[in-house]
Design an enzyme around this catalytic site. Sequence first.
Site, PDB file in Angstrom:
ATOM      1  N   SER A  38       0.833  -1.208   0.000  1.00 17.09           N
ATOM      2  CA  SER A  38       0.000   0.000   0.000  1.00 17.09           C
ATOM      3  C   SER A  38       0.865   1.255   0.000  1.00 17.09           C
ATOM      4  O   SER A  38       0.425   2.307  -0.450  1.00 17.09           O
ATOM      5  CB  SER A  38      -0.954   0.003   1.186  1.00 17.09           C
ATOM      6  OG  SER A  38      -0.696  -1.069   2.058  1.00 17.09           O
ATOM      7  N   TYR A  39       2.097   1.144   0.518  1.00 15.69           N
ATOM      8  CA  TYR A  39       2.933   2.334   0.608  1.00 15.69           C
ATOM      9  C   TYR A  39       4.245   2.204  -0.147  1.00 15.69           C
ATOM     10  O   TYR A  39       5.066   3.105  -0.096  1.00 15.69           O
ATOM     11  CB  TYR A  39       3.197   2.672   2.082  1.00 15.69           C
ATOM     12  CG  TYR A  39       1.911   2.939   2.809  1.00 15.69           C
ATOM     13  CD1 TYR A  39       1.247   4.156   2.662  1.00 15.69           C
ATOM     14  CD2 TYR A  39       1.317   1.949   3.585  1.00 15.69           C
ATOM     15  CE1 TYR A  39       0.033   4.394   3.287  1.00 15.69           C
ATOM     16  CE2 TYR A  39       0.100   2.178   4.212  1.00 15.69           C
ATOM     17  CZ  TYR A  39      -0.534   3.401   4.062  1.00 15.69           C
ATOM     18  OH  TYR A  39      -1.727   3.619   4.669  1.00 15.69           O
ATOM     19  N   SER A  40       4.445   1.087  -0.789  1.00  7.65           N
ATOM     20  CA  SER A  40       5.739   0.896  -1.443  1.00  7.65           C
ATOM     21  C   SER A  40       5.649  -0.033  -2.640  1.00  7.65           C
ATOM     22  O   SER A  40       4.705  -0.804  -2.780  1.00  7.65           O
ATOM     23  CB  SER A  40       6.733   0.312  -0.436  1.00  7.65           C
ATOM     24  OG  SER A  40       6.308  -0.975  -0.034  1.00  7.65           O
ATOM     25  N   LYS A  57      13.215  -1.077  -2.529  1.00  9.32           N
ATOM     26  CA  LYS A  57      11.887  -0.726  -2.029  1.00  9.32           C
ATOM     27  C   LYS A  57      11.742   0.780  -2.165  1.00  9.32           C
ATOM     28  O   LYS A  57      12.541   1.538  -1.601  1.00  9.32           O
ATOM     29  CB  LYS A  57      11.761  -1.175  -0.575  1.00  9.32           C
ATOM     30  CG  LYS A  57      10.389  -0.984   0.025  1.00  9.32           C
ATOM     31  CD  LYS A  57      10.313  -1.736   1.351  1.00  9.32           C
ATOM     32  CE  LYS A  57       8.923  -1.646   1.977  1.00  9.32           C
ATOM     33  NZ  LYS A  57       8.766  -2.606   3.079  1.00  9.32           N
ATOM     34  N   ALA A 109      16.104 -11.454  -2.517  1.00  7.14           N
ATOM     35  CA  ALA A 109      15.807 -12.850  -2.187  1.00  7.14           C
ATOM     36  C   ALA A 109      15.249 -13.489  -3.458  1.00  7.14           C
ATOM     37  O   ALA A 109      14.072 -13.328  -3.775  1.00  7.14           O
ATOM     38  CB  ALA A 109      14.825 -12.916  -1.031  1.00  7.14           C
ATOM     39  N   GLU A 113       8.567 -15.349  -2.131  1.00 16.71           N
ATOM     40  CA  GLU A 113       7.855 -15.575  -0.869  1.00 16.71           C
ATOM     41  C   GLU A 113       7.621 -17.056  -0.555  1.00 16.71           C
ATOM     42  O   GLU A 113       7.275 -17.835  -1.445  1.00 16.71           O
ATOM     43  CB  GLU A 113       6.486 -14.871  -0.918  1.00 16.71           C
ATOM     44  CG  GLU A 113       6.586 -13.369  -1.141  1.00 16.71           C
ATOM     45  CD  GLU A 113       5.228 -12.699  -1.335  1.00 16.71           C
ATOM     46  OE1 GLU A 113       4.191 -13.401  -1.333  1.00 16.71           O
ATOM     47  OE2 GLU A 113       5.226 -11.465  -1.495  1.00 16.71           O
ATOM     48  N   ASP A 153       4.490  -8.551  12.265  1.00 18.09           N
ATOM     49  CA  ASP A 153       3.736  -8.844  11.035  1.00 18.09           C
ATOM     50  C   ASP A 153       4.319 -10.074  10.344  1.00 18.09           C
ATOM     51  O   ASP A 153       4.490 -10.085   9.122  1.00 18.09           O
ATOM     52  CB  ASP A 153       3.737  -7.628  10.106  1.00 18.09           C
ATOM     53  CG  ASP A 153       2.652  -7.718   9.029  1.00 18.09           C
ATOM     54  OD1 ASP A 153       1.701  -8.522   9.183  1.00 18.09           O
ATOM     55  OD2 ASP A 153       2.751  -6.989   8.017  1.00 18.09           O
ATOM     56  N   ASP A 171      10.293  -7.017   5.598  1.00 18.87           N
ATOM     57  CA  ASP A 171       9.186  -6.127   5.941  1.00 18.87           C
ATOM     58  C   ASP A 171       9.087  -5.832   7.439  1.00 18.87           C
ATOM     59  O   ASP A 171       8.250  -6.385   8.150  1.00 18.87           O
ATOM     60  CB  ASP A 171       7.859  -6.689   5.413  1.00 18.87           C
ATOM     61  CG  ASP A 171       6.858  -5.564   5.168  1.00 18.87           C
ATOM     62  OD1 ASP A 171       7.049  -4.470   5.731  1.00 18.87           O
ATOM     63  OD2 ASP A 171       5.895  -5.766   4.413  1.00 18.87           O
TER      64      ASP A 171
HETATM   65  N1  ADE Z   1      10.080  -8.493  -2.401  1.00 22.11           N
HETATM   66  C1  ADE Z   1      10.163  -7.655  -1.386  1.00 22.11           C
HETATM   67  N2  ADE Z   1      11.396  -7.564  -0.930  1.00 22.11           N
HETATM   68  C2  ADE Z   1      12.138  -8.392  -1.672  1.00 22.11           C
HETATM   69  C3  ADE Z   1      13.503  -8.772  -1.687  1.00 22.11           C
HETATM   70  N3  ADE Z   1      14.369  -8.263  -0.827  1.00 22.11           N
HETATM   71  N4  ADE Z   1      13.899  -9.668  -2.577  1.00 22.11           N
HETATM   72  C4  ADE Z   1      13.025 -10.192  -3.436  1.00 22.11           C
HETATM   73  N5  ADE Z   1      11.748  -9.876  -3.491  1.00 22.11           N
HETATM   74  C5  ADE Z   1      11.299  -8.985  -2.605  1.00 22.11           C
END
Ligand code: ADE
Length: 327
Positions: A38-40, A57, A109, A113, A153, A171
Amino acid sequence: HTAHAHVHAPRSGASSPPAMRKRSPADYDFAQTLGEGSYSTVVRATDRHSDRVVAIKILDKRHIVKEKKTKYVAVEKAALTLLSRHPLVVHLLATFQDAQSLYFVLECAENGELLAYIRRAHDGLDLDAARFYAAELIIAVEYLHSMGVLHRDLKPENVLLSSDMHIKLADFGSAKLLRPESPPRPAPAAPPRDTDHGADAHVDADAAPKSTRSFVGTAEYVSPELLQDQPAGAASDVWALGCILYQMLVGRPPFKGSNDYQTFQKILKRDFIIPDRIDPDARDLIDKMLVLDPNGRISLADAKQHAFFSGFDWTTPIWDQTPPPLP
Ligand code: ADE
């Protein structure tokens, strides 16, 4: 070593080593969007100097200020700065800003997820995989707590996976820093390394009136004490980990109503069922993590000693172990 390697980035100071100065968007080659909040917005990018792939981000300053979220941005930066040397926490590589936006340059990463892997499995991950990722989560969250940080969270969307399939917690916008300031600076007279004052608002966590501190986090993983206006503690993160362990084994979160209100009702009544097919030790641990009274809930130290982890090697650093394959 290629002929075009330096033509993209207009440098401010002739050949200032990139590590010595504040970076700017021109230091990165922006590619596709990895995620939107919502903010990023998180965008994949390449560091033009090192060719390293990063995740940036980007937060819109006007939006953050208008929605009064400056505190959350400051908390996220403070938490990442404090924690991000740990192998299971996403590393903060740089921060900078321009007229419109704040930028957090994060380690990318590569495997996204944990949620995507749980979804792919349909009715839960293999027991060994669930055990391994539960162990990584416990180690990561124990570290946060040892540093005086509550995540607040935790959910499978915020558990990212590196290229070698170890977790990277991400996050920290909802985090609570229990200790006022990070480690004392060695030389008080020395100029601060980071001149990015834009995201440096004071961390006066929960100074807001009751009505606005109502609830941070996500409905499905929020603890019963938070729903009853009690302060979040380390046990609130344990509750969320219990929900994630359940979701890894069952394929869906334990408490899910048709709307947030219905979800909250289920949480407050501890209205969940563990399917019969779930391993009895896993069932018992989930049962002890999802205790309504935060004081009666199992601690992370005790969870590590639980029968579910019997035979699990807690002595070899977990990031040196090979994760069981995920679907
Ligand atoms: N999505 C949000 N943060 C991330 C990250 N550090 N690496 C990969 N996908 C992401």
